[in-house]
Write an enzyme that holds these catalytic residues in place. Structure first.
Site, PDB file in Angstrom:
ATOM      1  CG  HIS A  41      41.623  37.029  36.748  1.00 56.87           C
ATOM      2  ND1 HIS A  41      40.585  37.826  35.868  1.00 56.87           N
ATOM      3  CD2 HIS A  41      42.298  38.148  37.326  1.00 56.87           C
ATOM      4  CE1 HIS A  41      41.007  38.789  35.663  1.00 56.87           C
ATOM      5  NE2 HIS A  41      42.169  39.174  36.440  1.00 56.87           N
ATOM      6  CD  GLU A  64      41.922  41.321  40.033  1.00 60.78           C
ATOM      7  OE1 GLU A  64      42.846  42.367  39.919  1.00 60.78           O
ATOM      8  OE2 GLU A  64      41.706  40.413  39.388  1.00 60.78           O
TER       9      GLU A  64
HETATM   10  P1  PGA Z   1      43.796  45.786  35.560  1.00 62.42           P
HETATM   11  O1  PGA Z   1      43.653  44.444  35.669  1.00 62.42           O
HETATM   12  O2  PGA Z   1      44.857  46.347  36.436  1.00 62.42           O
HETATM   13  O3  PGA Z   1      44.274  46.070  34.065  1.00 62.42           O
HETATM   14  O4  PGA Z   1      42.486  46.572  35.635  1.00 62.42           O
HETATM   15  C1  PGA Z   1      43.671  43.575  36.928  1.00 62.42           C
HETATM   16  C2  PGA Z   1      43.460  42.292  36.880  1.00 62.42           C
HETATM   17  O5  PGA Z   1      42.707  41.937  36.145  1.00 62.42           O
HETATM   18  O6  PGA Z   1      44.086  41.434  37.535  1.00 62.42           O
END
Ligand code: PGA
Length: 246
Positions: free
Chosen positions: A96, A164
């Site tokens: 992440h 992401e």
């Molecule tokens: P968010 O976070 O949906 O609050 O943007 C996603 C994540 O970091 O996995």
């Protein structure tokens, strides 16, 4: 198969299990339930109790990270894949951006993926470019370099990739449909070149909510979502699933 993964980050105390109970009761009765999987990744402190409670239920429990060594070591505060699996988690996030920004390198991530898989955890491998990289048109090369961590010898059936974009996490900003389609296709192309023409599932994460999921569902290449903020409320999380299948 689609995936709806709720990443709680630094959120939750024992009584927060009520949020997951509500999600589970919706999920186990949903007429579309066979089409998707729900995974919640609470903080380490809650994994054991949540895993026990949901053991024979529909929701699965995962961890948000794992240490890059297999079993036991002398690294203070580190938690290994073996330890996570021993308390019942079935999945773990790896890479992440929160953890990359705290020093996770490709080499460390390779060990995390390898030891997680070895200990029967399915891996949700997170990738994504930051704002500067995006502005400098470096998105594709950044993603390609991040994906390099994954090797053909890893079992692709136990890997999920979550795209992401860092600039989208927690900001309410999301990529355009066209942009996201192109990037998802690119990611799958790179994954296919590693995994003998078959790509693992690729999810999108970053500010997903009950409204914008209607746009994402048009992109059939996206196999599900990694949901941060909206996963801390059962209603918001359930709304995402409802609107996805509406
Ligand atoms: P968010 O976070 O949906 O609050 O943007 C996603 C994540 O970091 O996995």
């Amino acid at each position: 198969m689609r995936y709806f993964i709720g990443n709680w980050k630094m959120f939750g105390v024992p009584k927060s299990i009520n949020i997951v109970k509500k999600i589970n009761s919706f999920y186990s009765k949903d007429k579309n339930r066979k089409k998707y999987r729900v995974i919640i990744t609470p903080p380490f402190t809650l994994i054991e109790t949540f895993s026990k409670y949901f053991k024979n239920k529909s929701v699965c429990i995962g961890s948000q990270n794992c240490y890059q060594k297999e079993q036991f070591s002398s690294n203070t505060a580190a938690i290994s894949p073996y330890m996570i699996r021993s308390v019942g988690a079935k999945y773990t996030l790896v890479g992440h951006s929160d953890n990359r920004s705290e020093g996770d390198t490709n080499e460390m991530l390779k060990n995390k993926v390898q030891f997680a898989l070895k200990n029967n955890l399915k891996v949700v491998f997170c990738i994504g470019e930051n704002k500067t990289e995006k502005n400098n048109k470096k998105t594709f090369s950044v993603l390609k370099n991040q994906i390099k961590v994954l090797e053909r010898k890893f079992n692709k059936n136990n890997i999920i990739v979550a795209y992401e974009p860092i600039w989208s996490i927690g900001t309410g900003k999301i990529p355009s449909k066209n942009e996201l389609l192109k990037i998802t296709i690119f990611i799958k192309k790179v994954l296919k070149s590693i995994f003998n023409k078959k790509s693992p599932a690729v999810l999108y994460g970053g500010s997903v909510d009950g409204n914008n999921v209607k746009m994402f569902k048009d992109i059939r290449e996206i196999d599900g979502f990694l949901i941060g903020g909206a996963s801390k409320s059962s209603k918001k999380f359930i709304d995402i699933i409802k609107n996805y299948y509406r």
